[in-house]
Design a protein around this motif. Sequence first.
Motif, PDB file in Angstrom:
ATOM      1  N   LYS A 147      10.722  11.478   5.083  1.00  0.00           N
ATOM      2  CA  LYS A 147       9.980  10.223   4.817  1.00  0.00           C
ATOM      3  C   LYS A 147      10.415   9.419   6.102  1.00  0.00           C
ATOM      4  O   LYS A 147       9.398   8.492   6.643  1.00  0.00           O
ATOM      5  CB  LYS A 147      10.564   9.583   3.630  1.00  0.00           C
ATOM      6  N   SER A 148      11.369   9.444   6.717  1.00  0.00           N
ATOM      7  CA  SER A 148      11.796   8.480   7.896  1.00  0.00           C
ATOM      8  C   SER A 148      10.871   9.057   8.995  1.00  0.00           C
ATOM      9  O   SER A 148      10.734   7.892  10.040  1.00  0.00           O
ATOM     10  CB  SER A 148      13.431   8.640   8.199  1.00  0.00           C
ATOM     11  N   LEU A 149      10.511  10.219   9.175  1.00  0.00           N
ATOM     12  CA  LEU A 149       9.639  10.577  10.052  1.00  0.00           C
ATOM     13  C   LEU A 149       8.029  10.445   9.785  1.00  0.00           C
ATOM     14  O   LEU A 149       7.383  10.873  10.480  1.00  0.00           O
ATOM     15  CB  LEU A 149       9.906  12.094  10.260  1.00  0.00           C
ATOM     16  N   GLY A 150       7.614   9.939   8.776  1.00  0.00           N
ATOM     17  CA  GLY A 150       6.524   9.586   8.400  1.00  0.00           C
ATOM     18  C   GLY A 150       5.625  10.537   7.573  1.00  0.00           C
ATOM     19  O   GLY A 150       4.634  10.488   7.293  1.00  0.00           O
ATOM     20  N   TYR A 151       6.166  11.619   7.050  1.00  0.00           N
ATOM     21  CA  TYR A 151       5.656  12.679   6.116  1.00  0.00           C
ATOM     22  C   TYR A 151       5.560  12.012   4.750  1.00  0.00           C
ATOM     23  O   TYR A 151       6.251  11.259   4.228  1.00  0.00           O
ATOM     24  CB  TYR A 151       6.402  13.892   6.283  1.00  0.00           C
ATOM     25  N   ILE A 152       4.534  12.472   4.189  1.00  0.00           N
ATOM     26  CA  ILE A 152       4.293  12.355   2.606  1.00  0.00           C
ATOM     27  C   ILE A 152       4.827  13.360   1.863  1.00  0.00           C
ATOM     28  O   ILE A 152       4.582  14.587   2.229  1.00  0.00           O
ATOM     29  CB  ILE A 152       2.657  12.320   2.323  1.00  0.00           C
ATOM     30  N   ASN A 167       0.848  -1.240  -0.063  1.00  0.00           N
ATOM     31  CA  ASN A 167       0.005   0.063  -0.096  1.00  0.00           C
ATOM     32  C   ASN A 167       0.819   1.439  -0.052  1.00  0.00           C
ATOM     33  O   ASN A 167       0.334   2.344   0.047  1.00  0.00           O
ATOM     34  CB  ASN A 167      -0.964  -0.078   1.316  1.00  0.00           C
ATOM     35  N   MET A 168       2.304   1.127   0.035  1.00  0.00           N
ATOM     36  CA  MET A 168       3.078   2.255  -0.083  1.00  0.00           C
ATOM     37  C   MET A 168       2.812   3.290  -1.004  1.00  0.00           C
ATOM     38  O   MET A 168       3.084   4.407  -1.348  1.00  0.00           O
ATOM     39  CB  MET A 168       4.554   2.138   0.282  1.00  0.00           C
ATOM     40  N   TRP A 169       2.189   2.741  -2.244  1.00  0.00           N
ATOM     41  CA  TRP A 169       2.089   3.308  -3.683  1.00  0.00           C
ATOM     42  C   TRP A 169       1.180   4.500  -3.527  1.00  0.00           C
ATOM     43  O   TRP A 169       0.880   5.107  -4.340  1.00  0.00           O
ATOM     44  CB  TRP A 169       2.071   2.428  -4.555  1.00  0.00           C
ATOM     45  N   LYS A 170       0.211   4.203  -2.640  1.00  0.00           N
ATOM     46  CA  LYS A 170      -0.993   5.404  -2.218  1.00  0.00           C
ATOM     47  C   LYS A 170      -0.300   6.563  -1.994  1.00  0.00           C
ATOM     48  O   LYS A 170      -1.178   7.570  -2.269  1.00  0.00           O
ATOM     49  CB  LYS A 170      -1.936   5.063  -1.035  1.00  0.00           C
ATOM     50  N   SER A 171       0.669   6.704  -1.423  1.00  0.00           N
ATOM     51  CA  SER A 171       1.386   8.115  -1.220  1.00  0.00           C
ATOM     52  C   SER A 171       2.650   8.346  -1.887  1.00  0.00           C
ATOM     53  O   SER A 171       3.804   9.248  -1.413  1.00  0.00           O
ATOM     54  CB  SER A 171       1.361   8.442   0.298  1.00  0.00           C
ATOM     55  N   THR A 172       3.272   7.587  -2.952  1.00  0.00           N
ATOM     56  CA  THR A 172       4.450   7.328  -3.560  1.00  0.00           C
ATOM     57  C   THR A 172       4.362   7.340  -4.940  1.00  0.00           C
ATOM     58  O   THR A 172       3.739   6.462  -5.461  1.00  0.00           O
ATOM     59  CB  THR A 172       5.277   6.325  -3.029  1.00  0.00           C
ATOM     60  N   GLY A 173       5.192   8.313  -5.438  1.00  0.00           N
ATOM     61  CA  GLY A 173       5.084   8.212  -7.189  1.00  0.00           C
ATOM     62  C   GLY A 173       4.002   9.042  -7.856  1.00  0.00           C
ATOM     63  O   GLY A 173       2.965   9.493  -7.045  1.00  0.00           O
TER      64      GLY A 173
END
Length: 263
Positions: free
Chosen positions: A132-137, A65-71
């Motif tokens: 990204k490591s802190l969780g931000y989009i 599901n990571m692609w919901k906010s990536t790319g």
Amino acid sequence: MEEEELENYCNEKLSWEVHLQDINGGDGRRVLSDKTPKVQFREHVSKARWDVELGLAEIIEVKGNMWKSTGIIRGSKLYCSIEETLFLVELEALHLMDANETILSLKNIYEMIAEEKNGCCWESYKAFKHLKSLGYIVRRHGISWTMKSDKSCSKLTCSQGNQERNEASAKGEDNISINNLFRDMQISGLRPAFDVYRPNSKFKKSDPGVPYFVLCLARDPPSTVEIEDLRRRCNGVPFRICNVEHGLVSFFSFTSIKLPVLP
């Protein structure tokens, strides 16, 4: 970049301190805060092919599901910038291949970053990885997630976004060329680099809303004139200044204060 500096960066990757709280929720991956990353992955990994002409990775096999906010989505295809690609490869969530279907190593991708030909340099990748490591989009500033309905563009206007939408109208969504937007972006001086959104498990690329803030990279302290210019370019969206030096990522914000007139 000198070979020694590249080697140092490769070694630093192993000791990067990650602070992540289930970034995208439900994608089967969790990273715990510690001196070294402790990662639990799903059994399956996404695959991508690097497009040299576009300067982007085309995702050819989607997992999780990571692609919901990536790319970004263009036509029926999903693309990742070089910084998104490297971040996922470092987390072992993505395999990047070249045109000959050969899987590229981390060192290969580090060398691509060092070339600074794809709108990304070491400083911008460091800032991206930290957020990204802190969780931000995080996305490239002004680049629409999709061509259909990026409602935030009405408030966060930029020349790159306008140019892309104009090209879409003229050529059609499926035939739009996006290589100039990514490969020719400035990577030096003070500039808006990323649009940053709060962590949100219900995030939608079709309706992302207004960014939480715009991250601007600076190698030198900005002048008052430059700060005012950034404020104008961000159209009311808050911005943060980011400086990366010797691997340390620092963030700054500015507030206008009116001092009383002394008698």
